[in-house]
Design an enzyme around this catalytic site. Sequence first.
Site, mmCIF file in Angstrom:
data_model
loop_
_atom_site.group_PDB
_atom_site.id
_atom_site.type_symbol
_atom_site.label_atom_id
_atom_site.label_comp_id
_atom_site.label_asym_id
_atom_site.label_seq_id
_atom_site.Cartn_x
_atom_site.Cartn_y
_atom_site.Cartn_z
ATOM 1 N N LYS A 78 -20.525 44.555 -3.218
ATOM 2 C CA LYS A 78 -19.186 44.004 -3.411
ATOM 3 C C LYS A 78 -18.679 43.519 -2.058
ATOM 4 O O LYS A 78 -18.898 44.194 -1.038
ATOM 5 C CB LYS A 78 -18.265 45.103 -3.967
ATOM 6 C CG LYS A 78 -16.850 44.636 -4.265
ATOM 7 C CD LYS A 78 -16.008 45.774 -4.845
ATOM 8 C CE LYS A 78 -14.625 45.327 -5.262
ATOM 9 N NZ LYS A 78 -13.819 46.439 -5.829
ATOM 10 N N SER A 153 -11.685 45.258 -10.308
ATOM 11 C CA SER A 153 -11.911 44.223 -9.332
ATOM 12 C C SER A 153 -13.386 43.987 -8.983
ATOM 13 O O SER A 153 -13.720 42.933 -8.455
ATOM 14 C CB SER A 153 -11.158 44.561 -8.043
ATOM 15 O OG SER A 153 -11.659 45.742 -7.455
ATOM 16 N N SER A 177 -11.725 50.124 -10.775
ATOM 17 C CA SER A 177 -12.476 48.897 -10.504
ATOM 18 C C SER A 177 -13.987 48.986 -10.588
ATOM 19 O O SER A 177 -14.662 47.966 -10.513
ATOM 20 C CB SER A 177 -12.101 48.347 -9.136
ATOM 21 O OG SER A 177 -10.890 47.659 -9.249
HETATM 22 N N1 GLN Z 1 -6.684 47.278 -11.632
HETATM 23 C C1 GLN Z 1 -6.222 48.174 -10.610
HETATM 24 C C2 GLN Z 1 -5.396 47.407 -9.593
HETATM 25 O O1 GLN Z 1 -5.207 46.253 -9.777
HETATM 26 C C3 GLN Z 1 -7.357 48.881 -9.945
HETATM 27 C C4 GLN Z 1 -8.080 48.086 -8.930
HETATM 28 C C5 GLN Z 1 -9.118 48.869 -8.204
HETATM 29 O O2 GLN Z 1 -9.572 49.916 -8.651
HETATM 30 N N2 GLN Z 1 -9.476 48.381 -7.036
HETATM 31 O O3 GLN Z 1 -4.954 47.930 -8.637
#
Ligand code: GLN
Length: 495
Positions: A78, A153, A177
């Site tokens: 990532k 994400s 994410s």
């Molecule tokens: N969807 C969550 C956010 O927007 C989690 C994102 C994540 O785990 N990086 O913060």
Amino acid sequence: MKPLHDLTVAELAAKLRAREVSAVETARHFLARAKSHESLGAYLAIDEDVTLAQARAADARIAAGETAPLLGVPIAHKDIFVTRDFPSTAGSKMLEGYRSPFDATVVDRLAQAGAVCLGKLNCDEFAMGSSTENSAYRPARNPWDPARVPGGSSGGSAVAVAARLAPAATGTDTGGSIRQPASFCGITGIKPTYGRASRYGMIAFASSLDQAGPMARTAQDCALLLSAMCGPDPDRDSTSLEIAPEDFTRSLGDAIEGLRIGIPREFFGAGLAPDVRQAIDTALAELRKLGARLVEISLPRTELSIPVYYIIAPAEASSNLSRYDGVKFGHRARQYSDLTDMYQKTRAEGFGDEVKRRIMVGTYVLSHGYYDAYYLQAQKIRRMIADDFQQAFTQCDVIAGPVAPTVAWKLGERADDPVANYLADIFTLPASLAGLPGLSVPCGFGAFGLPVGLQLIGNYLAEARLLNVAHRLQQVTDFHQRIPVAVDAVPEVRS
Ligand code: GLN
């Protein structure tokens, strides 16, 4: 014989060790696939020369008789992990072209285990989002239906693994994410206990929540990768746990006879789509057939995890992102009148809308006069949420439920509705706030033939148990072996 891209990490590692295939040949195969499937938007950076040099080095290690567990296995990271040999952008224009002078600890540990890096994977900007549409570069597309989001994400990671553009990938999980994109793309992903993996070199979003973890097709592959990724890093991450590296494959295959699986009432309410619920129920019935016992439990503050998370995470983000001021690294506005103007223009140009929204919310909840009402209150409820889990773990050994309330939605469908995105995080946020390990394992298909993931949450350091339950499920189901449309066809992009 299965094509190389259909082999699991475990199978590929064995073939490489037996010298039935070389690391260079394997890397070339995946690089070619990454190129032909570019329209899925999985990768942000590829550098064939770097990858092939690493593959040649792996072949030399194999020839020298070395037996590192991932020797020659290609993986991708990532783009939240910094890497010396590839650019590191966090999906943001702010870091376009940025080159780190060092590798993240997780990247380094996987390299030591023999992994070859295929490139960097698309993600929501600074990991803020749940669809990968917040990437400043391009959205990623779901291999099961390229008109739909892959989740986020870590969307690029999930796409790469599901579409067989990499046998495995790293992801990060702050509020879901790893688990949610794994669920949306029909792969397996685990977020370990907070502190298991070093955060050194992981571009920070919300430091008290951020954790790295592996994403792969099987629980066994996740166990292999996680074993290499974790371990103390006291000089570089003060929150990394002082626990020796563990072999998470050791208990794979253990019987789950008598295992108490807690089913939180609050995860099965009106908000859960019926198709998702059905897939979850079928998976739970399979686990029961394997001897597990289902017990109803309660996580009474589940709903509160949304406001709590969306106060704490932006608060920490607003502080972490203050470093992008155009001075030390990253983007700097071309034209400005004085220092303050330089800061303002740099940040206005470099950050996308969602990141700005979080910085504003975070600054607000930390400001004098509001700190007690929002931030402090959220911290108190965070503690209660963690306590609720400890209460639940007196009645059960693991907790099971959905990862997300629905299957993957269409690209663009929720792009202008941040709150709709936040609400969909309801089932992943509680474990994140408590710092507990959580896993997503494919458990069936819902509406439009889209994958559904079962979430397993364990008590602190119970990763081996979670991976074993997922592994046992994968021994009696084949959801993780189904092949998305975009694997063989080069996807046509509709929207
Ligand atoms: N969807 C969550 C956010 O927007 C989690 C994102 C994540 O785990 N990086 O913060």
